[in-house]
Design an enzyme around this catalytic site. Structure first.
Site, mmCIF file in Angstrom:
data_model
loop_
_atom_site.group_PDB
_atom_site.id
_atom_site.type_symbol
_atom_site.label_atom_id
_atom_site.label_comp_id
_atom_site.label_asym_id
_atom_site.label_seq_id
_atom_site.Cartn_x
_atom_site.Cartn_y
_atom_site.Cartn_z
ATOM 1 N N VAL A 1 18.053 -18.859 61.717
ATOM 2 C CA VAL A 1 19.133 -19.508 62.458
ATOM 3 C C VAL A 1 20.323 -19.770 61.539
ATOM 4 O O VAL A 1 21.479 -19.620 61.937
ATOM 5 C CB VAL A 1 18.649 -20.829 63.110
ATOM 6 C CG1 VAL A 1 19.803 -21.572 63.784
ATOM 7 C CG2 VAL A 1 17.542 -20.548 64.117
ATOM 8 N N CYS A 2 20.044 -20.132 60.294
ATOM 9 C CA CYS A 2 21.102 -20.508 59.340
ATOM 10 C C CYS A 2 22.212 -19.469 59.213
ATOM 11 O O CYS A 2 23.396 -19.824 59.308
ATOM 12 C CB CYS A 2 20.503 -20.828 57.975
ATOM 13 S SG CYS A 2 19.303 -22.188 58.006
#
Length: 185
Positions: free
Chosen positions: A44-45
């Protein structure tokens, strides 16, 4: 955390192909976003960091500096920047917080894991926290919503006595809290 001052820190960041030393003194005098994320080379980062990178020029134009922070080293940030197409778009500070000082200062260190929560803090030029958001591991943030919050915070700072209602967008009506409004909204 809201209306508290950022605490002292020293760290090394990767920015514009170089390693640079930063501290809380580099934050004072301008608006700043601290964008904490769990770890480099994850899932996700990079989507969040790339989304934020797409708004960086606009944020800079609003007098806002961005500091992404994880407990990875600045060396790890450089390696990720050099190998990921998404992360390669980043021009803001990528802060290495391997001592977890900054992450602890903002209260977003996952105890026993050594990782930062997914958290965003908006700091005014006096070093005061004006907004914060913390989400669960699997919930990515939206840079467009952050932009709206920055604009609202800057508007309120420039217009004492006015506040921005829900879903406020730049140019829309604000409110001036008073006895006359009680029970009428």
């Amino acid at each position: 955390m809201i209306n508290t001052q950022i605490k002292p820190f020293n760290a090394t960041a990767f920015k514009a192909g170089e390693f640079v030393e930063i501290s809380e003194k580099d934050v004072l005098g301008k608006w700043a976003v601290f964008f904490f994320y769990p770890a480099d080379f994850t899932f996700v980062c990079p989507t969040e960091l790339e989304d934020l990178a797409s708004k960086y020029d606009e944020l800079k134009g609003m007098g806002v500096e961005v500091f992404s922070v994880s407990t990875d080293t600045h060396f790890c940030h450089k390696a990720w920047h050099d190998t990921s197409e998404a992360i390669g778009t980043i021009n803001y500070y990528m802060v290495g917080d391997q001592t977890a000082t900054i992450t602890s200062n903002f209260g977003v260190l996952r105890e026993g894991q050594g990782l930062a929560d997914r958290a965003t803090f908006l700091i005014d030029p006096e070093g005061t926290i004006q907004a914060m958001e913390i989400t669960a591991e699997g919930i990515g943030r939206d840079a467009e919503d952050l932009m709206r919050k920055v604009k609202a915070a800057q508007y309120v700072a420039a217009h004492p006595g006015e506040v921005c209602p829900a879903k406020w967008k730049e140019g829309e009506a604000t409110l001036a809290p008073s006895l006359d409004l009680v029970g009428k909204i």
